[in-house]
Design a protein around this motif. Structure first.
Motif, PDB file in Angstrom:
ATOM      1  N   LEU A 166       4.198  17.989   1.363  1.00  0.00           N
ATOM      2  CA  LEU A 166       5.113  17.636   0.274  1.00  0.00           C
ATOM      3  C   LEU A 166       6.133  16.595   0.724  1.00  0.00           C
ATOM      4  CD1 LEU A 166       5.678  21.159  -1.323  1.00  0.00           C
ATOM      5  CD2 LEU A 166       4.140  19.331  -2.089  1.00  0.00           C
ATOM      6  N   LEU A 167       6.556  16.674   1.971  1.00  0.00           N
ATOM      7  CA  LEU A 167       7.469  15.650   2.511  1.00  0.00           C
ATOM      8  C   LEU A 167       6.727  14.351   2.800  1.00  0.00           C
ATOM      9  CD1 LEU A 167       9.569  17.854   4.953  1.00  0.00           C
ATOM     10  CD2 LEU A 167      10.281  16.941   2.737  1.00  0.00           C
ATOM     11  N   ASN A 168       5.549  14.462   3.386  1.00  0.00           N
ATOM     12  CA  ASN A 168       4.758  13.266   3.683  1.00  0.00           C
ATOM     13  C   ASN A 168       4.328  12.542   2.411  1.00  0.00           C
ATOM     14  OD1 ASN A 168       4.863  13.463   6.482  1.00  0.00           O
ATOM     15  ND2 ASN A 168       3.081  14.814   6.557  1.00  0.00           N
ATOM     16  N   ALA A 169       4.229  13.266   1.312  1.00  0.00           N
ATOM     17  CA  ALA A 169       3.851  12.641   0.039  1.00  0.00           C
ATOM     18  C   ALA A 169       4.871  11.598  -0.392  1.00  0.00           C
ATOM     19  CB  ALA A 169       3.685  13.705  -1.046  1.00  0.00           C
ATOM     20  N   VAL A 170       6.132  11.781  -0.001  1.00  0.00           N
ATOM     21  CA  VAL A 170       7.158  10.766  -0.307  1.00  0.00           C
ATOM     22  C   VAL A 170       6.804   9.469   0.413  1.00  0.00           C
ATOM     23  CG1 VAL A 170       9.585  10.156  -0.065  1.00  0.00           C
ATOM     24  CG2 VAL A 170       8.957  12.482  -0.699  1.00  0.00           C
ATOM     25  N   LEU A 171       6.458   9.557   1.700  1.00  0.00           N
ATOM     26  CA  LEU A 171       6.102   8.363   2.476  1.00  0.00           C
ATOM     27  C   LEU A 171       4.838   7.697   1.930  1.00  0.00           C
ATOM     28  CD1 LEU A 171       6.732   9.743   6.066  1.00  0.00           C
ATOM     29  CD2 LEU A 171       8.200   8.228   4.744  1.00  0.00           C
ATOM     30  N   VAL A 172       3.846   8.510   1.623  1.00  0.00           N
ATOM     31  CA  VAL A 172       2.589   7.975   1.093  1.00  0.00           C
ATOM     32  C   VAL A 172       2.840   7.292  -0.251  1.00  0.00           C
ATOM     33  CG1 VAL A 172       0.320   8.613   0.174  1.00  0.00           C
ATOM     34  CG2 VAL A 172       1.108   9.583   2.332  1.00  0.00           C
ATOM     35  N   SER A 173       3.623   7.926  -1.101  1.00  0.00           N
ATOM     36  CA  SER A 173       3.923   7.373  -2.419  1.00  0.00           C
ATOM     37  C   SER A 173       4.644   6.032  -2.307  1.00  0.00           C
ATOM     38  CB  SER A 173       4.774   8.368  -3.200  1.00  0.00           C
ATOM     39  OG  SER A 173       5.203   7.828  -4.411  1.00  0.00           O
ATOM     40  N   LEU A 174       5.644   5.971  -1.449  1.00  0.00           N
ATOM     41  CA  LEU A 174       6.390   4.719  -1.267  1.00  0.00           C
ATOM     42  C   LEU A 174       5.517   3.627  -0.659  1.00  0.00           C
ATOM     43  CD1 LEU A 174       9.807   6.124  -0.017  1.00  0.00           C
ATOM     44  CD2 LEU A 174       9.322   5.071  -2.237  1.00  0.00           C
ATOM     45  N   ALA A 175       4.678   3.987   0.304  1.00  0.00           N
ATOM     46  CA  ALA A 175       3.794   2.993   0.926  1.00  0.00           C
ATOM     47  C   ALA A 175       2.752   2.494  -0.070  1.00  0.00           C
ATOM     48  CB  ALA A 175       3.113   3.589   2.150  1.00  0.00           C
ATOM     49  N   ALA A 176       2.191   3.386  -0.862  1.00  0.00           N
ATOM     50  CA  ALA A 176       1.199   2.974  -1.852  1.00  0.00           C
ATOM     51  C   ALA A 176       1.838   2.062  -2.896  1.00  0.00           C
ATOM     52  CB  ALA A 176       0.573   4.197  -2.527  1.00  0.00           C
ATOM     53  N   GLY A 177       3.035   2.399  -3.342  1.00  0.00           N
ATOM     54  CA  GLY A 177       3.737   1.555  -4.315  1.00  0.00           C
ATOM     55  C   GLY A 177       4.114   0.208  -3.740  1.00  0.00           C
ATOM     56  N   GLY A 178       4.527   0.192  -2.491  1.00  0.00           N
ATOM     57  CA  GLY A 178       4.871  -1.066  -1.831  1.00  0.00           C
ATOM     58  C   GLY A 178       3.661  -1.959  -1.648  1.00  0.00           C
ATOM     59  N   GLY A 179       2.524  -1.363  -1.323  1.00  0.00           N
ATOM     60  CA  GLY A 179       1.286  -2.131  -1.187  1.00  0.00           C
ATOM     61  C   GLY A 179       0.868  -2.747  -2.503  1.00  0.00           C
ATOM     62  N   TYR A 180       1.038  -1.998  -3.577  1.00  0.00           N
ATOM     63  CA  TYR A 180       0.708  -2.515  -4.904  1.00  0.00           C
ATOM     64  C   TYR A 180       1.616  -3.687  -5.265  1.00  0.00           C
ATOM     65  CZ  TYR A 180       0.434  -2.916  -9.940  1.00  0.00           C
ATOM     66  OH  TYR A 180       0.306  -3.412 -11.202  1.00  0.00           O
ATOM     67  N   GLU A 181       2.910  -3.531  -5.016  1.00  0.00           N
ATOM     68  CA  GLU A 181       3.864  -4.611  -5.340  1.00  0.00           C
ATOM     69  C   GLU A 181       3.566  -5.865  -4.509  1.00  0.00           C
ATOM     70  OE1 GLU A 181       6.053  -4.828  -7.788  1.00  0.00           O
ATOM     71  OE2 GLU A 181       5.371  -2.860  -8.429  1.00  0.00           O
ATOM     72  N   LEU A 182       3.191  -5.691  -3.246  1.00  0.00           N
ATOM     73  CA  LEU A 182       2.853  -6.827  -2.392  1.00  0.00           C
ATOM     74  C   LEU A 182       1.650  -7.580  -2.941  1.00  0.00           C
ATOM     75  CD1 LEU A 182       3.400  -8.372   0.267  1.00  0.00           C
ATOM     76  CD2 LEU A 182       1.787  -6.788   1.351  1.00  0.00           C
ATOM     77  N   CYS A 183       0.626  -6.840  -3.337  1.00  0.00           N
ATOM     78  CA  CYS A 183      -0.583  -7.469  -3.905  1.00  0.00           C
ATOM     79  C   CYS A 183      -0.276  -8.150  -5.231  1.00  0.00           C
ATOM     80  CB  CYS A 183      -1.680  -6.427  -4.101  1.00  0.00           C
ATOM     81  SG  CYS A 183      -2.378  -5.829  -2.571  1.00  0.00           S
ATOM     82  N   ARG A 184       0.532  -7.503  -6.051  1.00  0.00           N
ATOM     83  CA  ARG A 184       0.882  -8.062  -7.356  1.00  0.00           C
ATOM     84  C   ARG A 184       1.669  -9.358  -7.208  1.00  0.00           C
ATOM     85  NH1 ARG A 184       4.449  -4.963 -11.749  1.00  0.00           N
ATOM     86  NH2 ARG A 184       6.089  -6.084 -10.711  1.00  0.00           N
ATOM     87  N   SER A 185       2.614  -9.414  -6.270  1.00  0.00           N
ATOM     88  CA  SER A 185       3.398 -10.629  -6.082  1.00  0.00           C
ATOM     89  C   SER A 185       2.544 -11.744  -5.483  1.00  0.00           C
ATOM     90  CB  SER A 185       4.623 -10.364  -5.216  1.00  0.00           C
ATOM     91  OG  SER A 185       4.263 -10.053  -3.893  1.00  0.00           O
ATOM     92  N   ALA A 186       1.589 -11.397  -4.637  1.00  0.00           N
ATOM     93  CA  ALA A 186       0.699 -12.403  -4.065  1.00  0.00           C
ATOM     94  C   ALA A 186      -0.190 -13.030  -5.142  1.00  0.00           C
ATOM     95  CB  ALA A 186      -0.152 -11.799  -2.954  1.00  0.00           C
ATOM     96  N   VAL A 187      -0.670 -12.207  -6.056  1.00  0.00           N
ATOM     97  CA  VAL A 187      -1.510 -12.724  -7.157  1.00  0.00           C
ATOM     98  C   VAL A 187      -0.677 -13.582  -8.089  1.00  0.00           C
ATOM     99  CG1 VAL A 187      -2.805 -12.010  -9.207  1.00  0.00           C
ATOM    100  CG2 VAL A 187      -3.185 -10.861  -7.042  1.00  0.00           C
ATOM    101  N   ALA A 188       0.572 -13.173  -8.344  1.00  0.00           N
ATOM    102  CA  ALA A 188       1.438 -13.938  -9.249  1.00  0.00           C
ATOM    103  C   ALA A 188       1.748 -15.316  -8.675  1.00  0.00           C
ATOM    104  CB  ALA A 188       2.726 -13.166  -9.504  1.00  0.00           C
ATOM    105  N   LYS A 189       1.882 -15.420  -7.359  1.00  0.00           N
ATOM    106  CA  LYS A 189       2.164 -16.706  -6.713  1.00  0.00           C
ATOM    107  C   LYS A 189       0.934 -17.596  -6.675  1.00  0.00           C
ATOM    108  CE  LYS A 189       5.835 -15.031  -3.729  1.00  0.00           C
ATOM    109  NZ  LYS A 189       6.231 -14.764  -2.353  1.00  0.00           N
ATOM    110  N   GLY A 190      -0.217 -16.945  -6.639  1.00  0.00           N
ATOM    111  CA  GLY A 190      -1.402 -17.562  -6.388  1.00  0.00           C
ATOM    112  C   GLY A 190      -2.182 -18.533  -6.959  1.00  0.00           C
TER     113      GLY A 190
END
Length: 91
Positions: free
Chosen positions: A67-91
């Motif tokens: 349950l604690l590690n889920a916070v880290l996984v959730s934040l990392a998954a969301g950050g990865g999505y935002e990184l990909c989304r911004s790369a596509v928007a620039k692209g």
């Protein structure tokens, strides 16, 4: 490789992040009223707990840590999505 995901893979940080990211993107359309961060956390927690359950390693202390590690996984998954989304928007 005969399977896309295994429970052993989903029990790892990287596997849980990938699984969470994919499922959240799929579920956002089905559950539009649920805040994305809450959906991401619930998805990550479910993946981590299910991975421990199906690999036979679920204990009370392991479940609480999931349950604690889920916070880290959730934040990392969301950050990865935002990184990909911004790369596509620039692209």
């Amino acid at each position: 490789m005969n399977e896309f995901f295994t429970w052993e893979l989903l029990a790892t940080f990287s596997g849980a992040c990938i699984g969470t990211g994919i499922l959240v993107e799929f579920l956002k359309g089905l559950l539009p009223g649920l805040p994305p961060r809450l959906l991401s956390y619930l998805t990550a927690a479910a993946i981590l707990l299910a991975a421990q359950l199906f690999t036979g390693t679920l204990t009370l202390s392991g479940g609480v840590l999931s349950l604690l590690n889920a916070v880290l996984v959730s934040l990392a998954a969301g950050g990865g999505y935002e990184l990909c989304r911004s790369a596509v928007a620039k692209g």
